[in-house]
Design an enzyme around this catalytic site. Structure first.
Site, PDB file in Angstrom:
ATOM      1  N   TYR A  23      38.558   3.482  24.327  1.00 26.89           N
ATOM      2  CA  TYR A  23      39.267   4.091  23.157  1.00 26.89           C
ATOM      3  C   TYR A  23      38.076   5.194  22.707  1.00 26.89           C
ATOM      4  O   TYR A  23      38.362   5.856  21.646  1.00 26.89           O
ATOM      5  CB  TYR A  23      39.523   3.213  21.882  1.00 26.89           C
ATOM      6  N   GLY A  69      27.706   8.483  21.313  1.00 30.75           N
ATOM      7  CA  GLY A  69      27.116   7.862  22.586  1.00 30.75           C
ATOM      8  C   GLY A  69      26.254   6.651  22.355  1.00 30.75           C
ATOM      9  O   GLY A  69      26.514   5.855  21.293  1.00 30.75           O
ATOM     10  N   SER A 124      27.837  -2.429  17.768  1.00 30.79           N
ATOM     11  CA  SER A 124      29.441  -2.496  17.856  1.00 30.79           C
ATOM     12  C   SER A 124      29.871  -3.633  18.613  1.00 30.79           C
ATOM     13  O   SER A 124      29.471  -3.917  19.788  1.00 30.79           O
ATOM     14  CB  SER A 124      29.653  -0.992  18.832  1.00 30.79           C
ATOM     15  N   CYS A 275      33.227   7.416   2.769  1.00 32.62           N
ATOM     16  CA  CYS A 275      33.701   8.710   2.730  1.00 32.62           C
ATOM     17  C   CYS A 275      35.435   8.704   2.937  1.00 32.62           C
ATOM     18  O   CYS A 275      36.200   9.561   2.426  1.00 32.62           O
ATOM     19  CB  CYS A 275      33.276   9.576   3.835  1.00 32.62           C
ATOM     20  N   CYS A 281      34.988  14.891   1.048  1.00 30.61           N
ATOM     21  CA  CYS A 281      34.363  14.645   2.256  1.00 30.61           C
ATOM     22  C   CYS A 281      33.307  15.738   2.560  1.00 30.61           C
ATOM     23  O   CYS A 281      33.107  16.586   1.550  1.00 30.61           O
ATOM     24  CB  CYS A 281      34.905  14.187   3.365  1.00 30.61           C
ATOM     25  N   ASP A 297      31.193  13.934  12.488  1.00 30.31           N
ATOM     26  CA  ASP A 297      31.511  13.271  13.748  1.00 30.31           C
ATOM     27  C   ASP A 297      32.736  13.314  14.437  1.00 30.31           C
ATOM     28  O   ASP A 297      32.863  13.532  15.747  1.00 30.31           O
ATOM     29  CB  ASP A 297      30.825  11.868  13.699  1.00 30.31           C
TER      30      ASP A 297
END
Length: 373
Positions: A23, A69, A124, A275, A281, A297
């Protein structure tokens, strides 16, 4: 400039990563954005550190958020240099370093460095092994859970503070109590990020995109279907409600779930530290390894490139982002203004407004209704 506060995401290796999570929306960016320059060069790193400090007021806490990344691919010497530059230009300023990682590349040496320099680490992890390994794969197609847990143990060994970030997809969102019970044993601070990606159009696929560009000030409403791993709206609401109930039962005032903390803060103060549910934002830009700056991002697409920090100061580039930030309010669907939860939601993230209102709308309504009971 004293009233300005930005949360800049820096990409030391842009989208380069040692995992191949199905994903992931960032893996394609190196070729798509032409930023395949390897590790961020020292010239750009120095410019970023100096300019990030310069655009904040003297009393501000200046955050350096290292993302990817996988930022640890830059190596420990990169971060040693970053800290040295912060000290060089910081003049005893208040500085906070955060780093988001899949934790598989952590070593004793890196953890000692993080502890000595007060880094806050985000890990993560998508829940217990059978859920985490569904989408979070190595390049060989193997599940990454065991390596991630080894990294977490290193963080604990060296007393490095960390929180968890869980990407809520169609699989793990079906197990809210199991996921929360697993995470609460690891950390006191949790974030849940809903995965919502749409099928790319034919022309996007031909240009190297795997997912559709998000709706925003430079794109139309998206009307093609979400990818099969995307969390469902009602499923997302059910997950948040179940986590809220577990948190109330076991962990209130002891553990922190970002979306719960943010919503309670918003109810009390009228402002959200998150945010996604703030009224505006545009204060969280993204800096690629080649120095290009993007509105956000999630909006790292050519039409949202604000410029390059070697050609224009970062503060000036972020000033150019005001239109993008204001679009969050101006772009609200008419239906939103009739919603009793408008001032808790503010339409959510613009990237998820696939048909005008937010794709996750029904889930948010369920969560906010339960929260206010």
């Amino acid at each position: 400039m004293d009233d300005r506060c930005y949360a800049m995401l820096a990409k030391p290796v842009s989208s380069a990563c040692n995992l191949r999570c199905e994903y992931c929306y960032y893996l394609e960016k190196n070729s798509f954005l032409n930023v395949s320059c390897g590790i961020m060069p020292r010239e750009i790193l120095e410019a970023f550190v100096r300019q990030n400090l310069e655009m904040h007021g003297a009393d501000a806490v200046v955050e350096f958020a290292w993302h990817g990344g996988e930022p640890l691919l830059a190596g420990i010497d990169f971060f040693r240099e970053a800290v040295a530059l912060q000290k060089k230009y910081g003049n005893s300023r208040k500085i906070r370093n955060t780093l988001q990682t899949n934790a598989t590349l952590l070593t004793d040496e890196i953890c000692v460095f993080f502890k000595e320099n007060d880094f806050l680490i985000g890990v993560s992890i998508d829940g217990p092994e059978h859920l985490h390994n569904i989408f979070r794969k190595t390049m060989d197609g193997e599940g990454s859970f065991k390596k991630t847990m080894e990294g977490i143990q290193l963080l604990k060994k060296h007393d490095v503070p960390f929180n968890t970030l869980t990407a809520l997809n169609r699989e793990n969102a079906a197990y809210p109590v199991e996921v929360y019970s697993f995470l609460r044993e690891l950390t006191d601070y949790m974030q849940f990020l809903p995965v919502v990606e749409s099928e790319a159009t034919e022309y996007e696929l031909s240009e190297g995109q795997h997912f559709a560009s998000p709706p925003g000030i430079h794109s139309m409403k998206i009307r093609h279907p979400v990818r099969s791993f995307s969390v469902l709206p009602e499923q997302y609401g059910n997950f948040l409600v179940a986590v809220l109930e577990e948190w109330n039962r076991l962990d209130r005032n002891k553990k922190h779930v970002q979306i719960i903390d943010a919503a309670l803060s918003l109810m009390e103060t009228g402002h959200s530290p998150l945010c996604v549910h703030d009224s505006l934002c545009g204060h969280s830009g993204s800096v690629e390894a080649n120095g290009d700056v993007y509105s956000c991002d999630r909006y790292a697409f050519p039409e949202y490139c604000l410029g390059n920090i070697l050609e224009q100061p970062l503060g000036d580039l972020m000033e150019k982002n005001r239109k993008f930030g204001m679009h969050k309010t101006y772009g609200l669907d008419e239906e939103c203004f009739e919603c009793p939860y408008l001032k808790l939601c503010f339409g959510g993230c613009p990237k998820d407004r696939l048909l005008g209102k937010n794709y996750l709308c029904e889930g948010y309504k369920k969560f906010f209704k339960h929260l206010k009971q």
